[in-house]
Design a protein around this motif. Structure first.
Motif, short mmCIF file in Angstrom:
data_model
loop_
_atom_site.label_atom_id
_atom_site.label_comp_id
_atom_site.label_asym_id
_atom_site.label_seq_id
_atom_site.Cartn_x
_atom_site.Cartn_y
_atom_site.Cartn_z
N LEU A 136 0.81 -1.22 0.00
CA LEU A 136 0.00 0.00 0.00
C LEU A 136 0.84 1.27 0.00
CD1 LEU A 136 -2.85 1.31 0.37
CD2 LEU A 136 -2.51 1.04 2.84
N ASP A 137 0.76 2.03 -1.10
CA ASP A 137 1.38 3.35 -1.13
C ASP A 137 0.56 4.27 -0.23
OD1 ASP A 137 2.96 5.49 -1.74
OD2 ASP A 137 2.26 5.73 -3.80
N LEU A 138 1.22 5.12 0.54
CA LEU A 138 0.50 5.99 1.46
C LEU A 138 -0.01 7.26 0.80
CD1 LEU A 138 2.69 5.65 4.68
CD2 LEU A 138 0.47 4.61 4.20
N VAL A 139 0.66 7.71 -0.27
CA VAL A 139 0.25 8.94 -0.94
C VAL A 139 -0.53 8.56 -2.20
CG1 VAL A 139 1.04 11.10 -1.98
CG2 VAL A 139 2.30 10.11 -0.06
N LEU A 140 -1.86 8.70 -2.11
CA LEU A 140 -2.75 8.29 -3.19
C LEU A 140 -3.82 9.35 -3.42
CD1 LEU A 140 -3.42 4.62 -1.98
CD2 LEU A 140 -2.04 5.24 -3.98
N PRO A 141 -4.35 9.45 -4.64
CA PRO A 141 -5.47 10.37 -4.89
C PRO A 141 -6.77 9.81 -4.33
CG PRO A 141 -4.95 9.14 -6.88
CD PRO A 141 -3.89 8.77 -5.87
N SER A 154 6.34 4.32 1.17
CA SER A 154 6.31 5.75 0.91
C SER A 154 7.70 6.22 0.54
CB SER A 154 5.82 6.51 2.15
OG SER A 154 5.96 7.90 1.98
N SER A 155 7.76 7.24 -0.30
CA SER A 155 9.05 7.84 -0.65
C SER A 155 9.54 8.78 0.42
CB SER A 155 8.93 8.59 -1.98
OG SER A 155 7.91 9.58 -1.90
N ALA A 156 8.67 9.08 1.42
CA ALA A 156 9.04 10.02 2.48
C ALA A 156 10.05 9.42 3.45
CB ALA A 156 7.80 10.47 3.25
N GLY A 157 10.11 8.10 3.54
CA GLY A 157 11.05 7.46 4.45
C GLY A 157 10.54 7.47 5.87
N GLY A 158 11.33 6.89 6.74
CA GLY A 158 10.96 6.82 8.15
C GLY A 158 10.10 5.60 8.44
N THR A 159 10.35 4.94 9.55
CA THR A 159 9.60 3.76 9.95
C THR A 159 8.76 4.09 11.18
OG1 THR A 159 11.34 2.31 9.12
CG2 THR A 159 9.76 1.35 10.66
N PRO A 160 7.45 3.89 11.12
CA PRO A 160 6.61 4.17 12.29
C PRO A 160 7.08 3.39 13.51
CG PRO A 160 5.26 3.78 10.35
CD PRO A 160 6.66 3.41 9.97
N GLU A 161 7.23 4.08 14.64
CA GLU A 161 7.68 3.42 15.86
C GLU A 161 6.52 2.78 16.63
OE1 GLU A 161 9.78 6.31 18.12
OE2 GLU A 161 11.42 6.51 16.68
N VAL A 162 5.32 3.28 16.43
CA VAL A 162 4.15 2.75 17.12
C VAL A 162 3.55 1.62 16.29
CG1 VAL A 162 1.83 3.29 17.96
CG2 VAL A 162 3.68 4.94 18.26
N PRO A 163 3.36 0.43 16.88
CA PRO A 163 2.82 -0.69 16.09
C PRO A 163 1.36 -0.50 15.74
CG PRO A 163 2.98 -1.29 18.41
CD PRO A 163 3.63 0.06 18.28
N LEU A 164 0.99 -0.91 14.54
CA LEU A 164 -0.40 -0.89 14.10
C LEU A 164 -0.80 -2.31 13.74
CD1 LEU A 164 -0.40 2.23 11.74
CD2 LEU A 164 -1.41 2.09 14.03
N HIS A 165 -1.91 -2.77 14.27
CA HIS A 165 -2.36 -4.13 14.00
C HIS A 165 -2.60 -4.32 12.51
CE1 HIS A 165 -2.69 -5.50 18.12
NE2 HIS A 165 -3.32 -4.38 18.44
N VAL A 206 2.51 -5.16 8.71
CA VAL A 206 3.64 -6.05 8.93
C VAL A 206 4.97 -5.38 8.62
CG1 VAL A 206 2.24 -8.10 8.49
CG2 VAL A 206 3.48 -7.03 6.59
N GLY A 207 4.94 -4.18 8.06
CA GLY A 207 6.20 -3.49 7.77
C GLY A 207 5.97 -2.20 7.02
N PHE A 208 7.06 -1.47 6.86
CA PHE A 208 7.04 -0.17 6.19
C PHE A 208 8.28 -0.10 5.30
CE2 PHE A 208 7.75 4.30 5.59
CZ PHE A 208 6.48 4.87 5.58
N LEU A 209 8.09 0.13 4.01
CA LEU A 209 9.19 0.18 3.05
C LEU A 209 9.38 1.60 2.52
CD1 LEU A 209 8.44 -3.00 0.88
CD2 LEU A 209 10.17 -2.78 2.67
N PRO A 223 11.53 0.11 -9.22
CA PRO A 223 10.58 -0.90 -8.73
C PRO A 223 11.23 -2.22 -8.37
CG PRO A 223 9.67 0.25 -10.64
CD PRO A 223 11.10 0.68 -10.52
N ASP A 224 12.26 -2.65 -9.14
CA ASP A 224 12.93 -3.93 -8.86
C ASP A 224 13.52 -3.94 -7.46
OD1 ASP A 224 13.37 -5.44 -11.79
OD2 ASP A 224 13.12 -3.26 -11.88
N ALA A 225 14.09 -2.79 -7.05
CA ALA A 225 14.69 -2.69 -5.72
C ALA A 225 13.63 -2.80 -4.63
CB ALA A 225 15.47 -1.37 -5.58
N LEU A 226 12.44 -2.27 -4.91
CA LEU A 226 11.35 -2.37 -3.94
C LEU A 226 10.94 -3.82 -3.75
CD1 LEU A 226 9.16 -0.84 -2.19
CD2 LEU A 226 7.66 -1.15 -4.16
#
Length: 228
Positions: free
Chosen positions: A59-64, A90-101, A104-107, A113-116
């Motif tokens: 899931l990309d976080l920045v969407l229309p 997200s391209s903004a970077g940073g990993t959320p420190e607070v867990p969300l149910h 499973v991760g933040f990239l 795209p291949d690197a992702l």
């Protein structure tokens, strides 16, 4: 592969990125479904039986129309969809420190795209299994137009951090909510309210226990972030 991930639902509005990730993921052995924005993702999921649901939503976080944070919030408050696992990106970077149910991760989105897809595969191998689900649905998080405007004006890493903590407050409200922590406290007022403080940004959430909802009407942004 960890989590038993085979079928991915890719939610990405950039067509070239969507096609590139789709190709790379298929080459890596995934089955891929893709949609262009959050509204399309929710419609896609709600009109398919559970047997056809993906093992993981990338899931990309920045969407229309409907952004990634709203998609996640709706997934968590929909009994038919809350079992779905989400990998945020997200391209903004940073990993959320607070867990969300369910997250499973933040990239961080790399240039290609291949690197992702390589990063996704590595992250999945590190995960031990699906997170344990809480016994109750989280409260619905509602953002007024004014609060949305204030959040969108923040630098992207700060905005992501605030949204993570707001969603976590919604999850905690359905369980044993702490009266005070480093970022969350209950306010003594006529209307039950919570104060979320992240990176100097303060958000007041009105609590409606009857509707199982939190509403953000007040966002206070420190002066140094208004100039960012």
């Amino acid at each position: 592969m960890a989590l038993g991930v085979h079928h991915l639902l890719l939610v990405e509005d950039d067509r070239s990125w969507r096609e590139g990730v789709d190709r790379a993921a298929r080459e890596a052995g995934f089955v891929v479904s893709s949609v262009a924005d959050g509204a399309e993702a929710l419609d896609w999921l709600r009109h398919r039986p559970r047997a056809q649901h993906p093992d993981l939503i990338l899931l990309d976080l920045v969407l229309p129309r409907v952004d990634g944070w709203e998609v996640y919030g709706q997934l968590r408050t929909d009994a038919r969809l809350r079992h779905l696992a989400v990998m945020m990106m997200s391209s903004a970077g940073g990993t959320p420190e607070v867990p969300l149910h369910g997250v499973v991760g933040f990239l961080h989105k790399p240039p290609e795209p291949d690197a992702l897809v390589r990063a996704l595969s590595e992250r999945l191998r590190e995960l031990p299994g699906r997170p344990t689900e809480p016994p109750r649905l989280p409260y619905t998080l509602r953002l007024s137009d004014e609060s949305l405007y204030a959040l969108h004006a923040l630098p992207a890493p700060v905005r992501h951090a605030v949204r993570v903590h707001l969603l976590r407050a919604a999850e905690l409200s359905a369980t044993e909510l702490p009266l005070a922590s480093s970022w969350l406290m209950a306010l003594h007022s006529e209307q039950p309210s919570l104060l979320v403080t992240v990176e100097g940004v303060r958000v007041v959430l009105e609590v409606d226990d009857a509707a199982c909802a939190l509403t953000a009407n007040i966002v206070i942004v420190p002066s140094h972030l208004r100039c960012a």
